[in-house]
Enzyme design. Structure first.
Site, PDB file in Angstrom:
ATOM      1  CB  THR A 133      24.633   9.879 -22.354  1.00  0.00           C
ATOM      2  OG1 THR A 133      23.284   9.490 -22.125  1.00  0.00           O
ATOM      3  CG2 THR A 133      25.194  10.458 -21.079  1.00  0.00           C
TER       4      THR A 133
ATOM      5  CD  GLU B 116      24.719   4.625 -17.366  1.00  0.00           C
ATOM      6  OE1 GLU B 116      24.543   4.157 -18.499  1.00  0.00           O
ATOM      7  OE2 GLU B 116      23.835   5.202 -16.707  1.00  0.00           O
TER       8      GLU B 116
END
Ligand code: HSE
Length: 309
Positions: A182, A129
């Site tokens: 993000t 991630e």
């Protein structure tokens, strides 16, 4: 056992007031992955389908990086191949990178005979991630692995708490197909917040957790408020206010940004309300030029599941 095919679900991070700590797992959308044992050592990504331009290099792919973190810890004398069938669009705000990162470690762990618990798998998957979002947050990975609602009590050392899911809770996800990275959505956030905003936020997060424990749907609605992140990120999402108002008018309990957006989630009591919310948002988005998809999903309390083995 030589291979396993899994469903790796989408997830909603933040859940309004729980930036970087709270998340829940979806059922209606997810990726599929096949993980296969190979006699040769190492981890290889052999197939990526879905039409997205994602790297095959294991050191650059989120599924590869998380798989390598586990592999280097386990040190088996054989290797693994990973096939990824992507349904979750990268940059959609519903945990696309987390689905890949969590799926690869789940599959490898399964083929190794499950030596690692979900908590450890979360730590490995956070490595993947991190290359996608440039930060090691677990609020998408934990709900993908544990299912239901999860609260990341601490990142270092990692401590994930499972929060109960009220039975009649449904999510509606309105996904306008633009991409918000993000890392960019994080870079626009202020480093400091006002004490007065912090007070509102922690009272909402505390009451949301209480509401989930006590099946208090009305309190879920009153707690789904975000005074810290939404004011900044909502500017990146076209039609945000209108989407939120149409959901609330159609009796959603509450609506906020899913992860870092652009998807917008609503929580609803019961499937029929969720379908009402979907229809209202569909009418609204049909009048715009932006392609979109709206999903209605039960909260997935299982997390990643095995399809065939
Ligand atoms: N908590 C993360 C963020 C989730 O909002 O930046 C990203 O999906």
């Amino acid at each position: 056992m030589k291979e396993v095919k899994i469903f790796s679900p989408g997830t909603v991070a933040n859940v309004g007031c729980g930036f970087d700590v709270l998340g829940f797992c979806l059922d209606a959308i997810g990726d599929e992955m096949i993980i296969r044992k190979t006699p040769n050592k190492g981890v290889h990504i052999t197939k990526i389908e879905g039409g997205y331009d994602l790297p095959f290099n294991v050191n650059e792919n989120v599924a590869g990086v998380s798989a390598l973190a586990l592999y280097q810890d386990a040190q088996p004398d054989f290797g693994f191949e990973i096939e990824i069938y992507k349904n979750i669009k990268p940059g959609s705000g519903i945990g696309s990178s987390a689905a890949s990162a969590a799926g690869s470690v789940f599959g490898i762990n399964y083929l190794l005979g499950n030596p690692y618990a979900n908590q450890e798998l979360t730590t490995f998957a956070m490595k993947g991630e991190a290359i996608a979002s440039k930060s090691e947050h677990a609020d998408n990975i934990a709900p993908a692995l544990f299912g239901g609602f999860t609260l990341v009590k601490s990142n270092q050392p990692l401590e994930v708490l499972q929060i109960p899911t009220p039975k009649e809770l449904y999510a509606v996800i309105a996904h306008q197909k633009i991409e918000i990275k993000t890392s960019e959505a994080r870079s626009i956030l202020p480093k400091d917040i006002l004490l007065s905003d912090a007070i509102v936020q922690w009272s909402n997060l505390g009451s949301l957790i209480h509401a989930l424990h006590t099946n208090d749907y009305a309190l879920i609605g009153r707690s789904l408020k975000d005074v810290v992140v939404e004011p900044h990120r909502s500017k990146l999402i076209p039609n945000y206010k209108a989407l939120k108002n149409s959901a609330l008018d159609a009796n959603a309990l509450g609506t906020s940004i899913s992860g870092s957006g652009p998807s917008v989630f609503s929580l609803c009591k019961g499937e029929s309300v969720a379908l009402q919310v979907k229809n209202a948002q569909k009418q609204l988005l049909k009048s715009t030029q932006i392609p979109f998809e709206i999903y209605v999903s039960k909260i997935n309390t299982q997390g990643i599941r095995i399809l065939t083995q």
